[in-house]
Design an enzyme around this catalytic site. Structure first.
Site, PDB file in Angstrom:
ATOM      1  N   LEU A  11       0.846  -1.193   0.000  1.00 46.93           N
ATOM      2  CA  LEU A  11       0.000   0.000   0.000  1.00 46.93           C
ATOM      3  C   LEU A  11       0.885   1.248   0.000  1.00 46.93           C
ATOM      4  O   LEU A  11       1.678   1.452   0.921  1.00 46.93           O
ATOM      5  CB  LEU A  11      -0.921   0.000   1.221  1.00 46.93           C
ATOM      6  CG  LEU A  11      -1.813  -1.239   1.401  1.00 46.93           C
ATOM      7  CD1 LEU A  11      -2.850  -0.986   2.487  1.00 46.93           C
ATOM      8  CD2 LEU A  11      -2.487  -1.648   0.103  1.00 46.93           C
ATOM      9  N   HIS A 363      49.384  17.097  -7.295  1.00 46.29           N
ATOM     10  CA  HIS A 363      48.768  18.345  -6.845  1.00 46.29           C
ATOM     11  C   HIS A 363      48.019  19.050  -7.969  1.00 46.29           C
ATOM     12  O   HIS A 363      48.503  19.155  -9.090  1.00 46.29           O
ATOM     13  CB  HIS A 363      49.828  19.339  -6.331  1.00 46.29           C
ATOM     14  CG  HIS A 363      51.013  18.718  -5.689  1.00 46.29           C
ATOM     15  ND1 HIS A 363      51.063  18.396  -4.355  1.00 46.29           N
ATOM     16  CD2 HIS A 363      52.214  18.334  -6.202  1.00 46.29           C
ATOM     17  CE1 HIS A 363      52.234  17.854  -4.069  1.00 46.29           C
ATOM     18  NE2 HIS A 363      52.950  17.801  -5.177  1.00 46.29           N
ATOM     19  N   TYR A 366      43.924  18.464 -13.449  1.00 48.59           N
ATOM     20  CA  TYR A 366      42.744  17.840 -14.035  1.00 48.59           C
ATOM     21  C   TYR A 366      43.191  16.924 -15.158  1.00 48.59           C
ATOM     22  O   TYR A 366      43.834  17.361 -16.118  1.00 48.59           O
ATOM     23  CB  TYR A 366      41.764  18.876 -14.583  1.00 48.59           C
ATOM     24  CG  TYR A 366      40.652  18.225 -15.384  1.00 48.59           C
ATOM     25  CD1 TYR A 366      39.679  17.455 -14.739  1.00 48.59           C
ATOM     26  CD2 TYR A 366      40.602  18.338 -16.766  1.00 48.59           C
ATOM     27  CE1 TYR A 366      38.682  16.823 -15.467  1.00 48.59           C
ATOM     28  CE2 TYR A 366      39.603  17.715 -17.502  1.00 48.59           C
ATOM     29  CZ  TYR A 366      38.647  16.957 -16.848  1.00 48.59           C
ATOM     30  OH  TYR A 366      37.662  16.321 -17.562  1.00 48.59           O
ATOM     31  N   ASN A 377      55.254  11.054 -14.079  1.00 54.41           N
ATOM     32  CA  ASN A 377      55.078  12.122 -13.098  1.00 54.41           C
ATOM     33  C   ASN A 377      54.280  13.255 -13.733  1.00 54.41           C
ATOM     34  O   ASN A 377      54.677  13.813 -14.758  1.00 54.41           O
ATOM     35  CB  ASN A 377      56.430  12.663 -12.620  1.00 54.41           C
ATOM     36  CG  ASN A 377      56.248  13.752 -11.571  1.00 54.41           C
ATOM     37  OD1 ASN A 377      56.062  13.470 -10.394  1.00 54.41           O
ATOM     38  ND2 ASN A 377      56.310  15.009 -11.996  1.00 54.41           N
TER      39      ASN A 377
END
Length: 456
Positions: A11, A363, A366, A377
């Site tokens: 229900l 560090h 993107y 690296n």
């Protein structure tokens, strides 16, 4: 005990006025998924042949959210009580099957309790789930004669003597389809609420001489309903503590069980340590000796042995091989893959990117739509420029490449094994093996330079 086939009715037609929300009540989430989905999942574990979902308010929203093709949708256009809701589903009941009745706003009912209820139901009669409360105010009371259940009386209709009864009806029951259809057809709304009560069938069964057997849930929280956000948040805490206790007993070290949220399924190896305020969503697999730092969010990811995820990192649809380190404050978006020993440091974001064995991006970088080899690296501030305003393009970086800080790689572009990218370089063409590429503005020296001064 009944050996009949079984179908389930859930229900879920209520509006949920006390939630003060445009969302139907049963779609409000507990542990990351709608309350009613918890009930559907429990129903599916019972071996039910059919699951009928009775809906009313917000039907379009419900159908958009609940996409399981096994659900049979039953409309209750007017909400005239639980008996009326069951009447809408009755045409789908087979005479020779049992019907189990559940509620979309009672999310923590367990498959174990439902199994015991099914086993308790007599061949003829009703199986009923009841509990005893210190304060039963507001609940329907279980009326017994000589120990046998003979009826349920709602609080508003109960006499003072009946209100002293502390055994209450949870609303969850199981009955034969043929019997249930007969009883439903005899319901009336001659009560204080003017509604059709499903509970009236208990007295009908008793009058016919059919047995009503009651069973109790393992935990009270299994039958607690949700009418407002306070009750929902309370059940959220109950659920999360149960999950935390289960993980602790299985060997996972939760540094503070009260500050851990599981919103899906977690499988794990040995000696896993999870710090405070971690959220696990979807399907997550943790290998042996994995450490998850404070404040991390892990969603639909696989993390290999001896990995360490430092605080406040977010991983979604990511795959990490053994001995990887991530964070703090790192983000691995869908399609991120880290090979053995790879490192993603603070404020580094990956999206559809593979970082090879032993490669490091320490560090402020993107890396999107990138295939990066082993021993690479990636210097601070490196960006793979993957989007041209219309389409995404790929960057390929070979093994043992050194990318200097503040470099941009404008995709599509390839950098071959052993190449070196000087700091501050914008790479727009492919780089050959072992090449050094430097592409920065020529440095100028201006003697006797006078700094500007502020105007008064």
């Amino acid at each position: 005990m009944s050996n009949s086939a079984m179908s389930v009715v859930i229900l879920a037609a209520g509006k949920g006025t006390r939630m003060y929300s445009d969302l139907p009540k049963v779609l409000h989430k507990l542990a990351g998924k709608p309350m009613v989905q918890h009930v559907i999942d429990a129903a599916m574990t019972t071996g039910a042949q059919h699951v009928h979902l009775v809906y009313g308010h917000g039907g379009d929203l419900l159908k958009h959210e609940l996409t399981d093709p096994a659900l049979n949708w039953v409309l209750q256009a007017e909400q005239l009580g639980t008996g009326h809701a069951m009447q809408q589903a009755a045409p789908y009941f087979a005479d020779d099957e049992d019907i189990l009745m559940l509620y979309g706003d009672v999310p923590l009912i367990s498959s174990q309790t439902l199994g015991r209820l099914r086993q308790t139901k007599p061949q003829g009669g009703i199986g009923l789930l009841t509990v005893k409360l210190d304060d039963p105010t507001g609940y329907g009371r279980i009326v017994r004669e000589n120990g046998a259940v003979v009826g349920i009386v709602e609080h508003k209709d109960a006499s003072e003597e009946q209100r002293q009864i502390n055994e209450i009806n949870t609303g969850i029951l199981i009955a034969n389809g043929k019997d249930l259809k007969r009883w439903l057809s005899q319901l009336n709304n001659n009560n204080a609420q003017g509604e059709f009560y499903i509970t009236d069938i208990i007295a009908m069964a008793a009058e016919e001489g059919q047995r009503v057997e009651a069973v109790h849930p393992e935990r009270l929280s299994e039958v607690e309903g949700v009418n407002n956000r306070l009750q929902l948040s309370a059940l959220e805490r109950v659920y999360q503590r149960e999950q935390a206790d289960r993980l602790l007993l299985a060997g996972v070290m939760l540094l503070d069980p009260a500050r851990f949220d599981l919103r899906g399924e977690l499988t794990h190896g040995r000696d896993v340590v999870i710090d405070v305020n971690v959220v696990v969503e979807g399907n997550v697999k943790l290998g042996n000796r994995v450490k998850i730092g404070a404040g991390c969010v892990i969603k639909n990811s696989i993390i290999g042995d001896d990995c360490e995820i430092s605080p406040y990192s977010v991983l979604e649809d990511a795959v990490l091989d053994a001995e990887c380190t991530v964070g703090p404050f790192a983000r691995l978006r869908p399609g991120s893959e880290l090979a053995e020993g790879a490192h993603v440091g603070n404020f580094v974001e990956l999206k559809k990117a593979r970082l090879g064995k032993g490669s490091k991006a320490g560090h402020l970088s993107y890396l999107g739509d990138a295939d990066i080899g082993s021993g690479v690296n990636i210097g601070a501030g490196t960006i793979t420029c993957n989007y041209d305003g219309a389409n995404k393009h790929k960057t390929v970086i070979g093994d043992d490449v050194f990318v200097g800080s503040d470099s941009q790689l404008v995709a599509p572009v390839s950098v071959a094994n052993g190449a070196t990218i000087g700091a501050g370089t914008t790479v727009t063409h492919d780089v050959a093996e072992n090449e050094l590429v430097v592409g920065r503005v020529k440095q100028r020296h201006i003697s006797g330079w006078q700094r500007p001064v502020k105007k008064k």
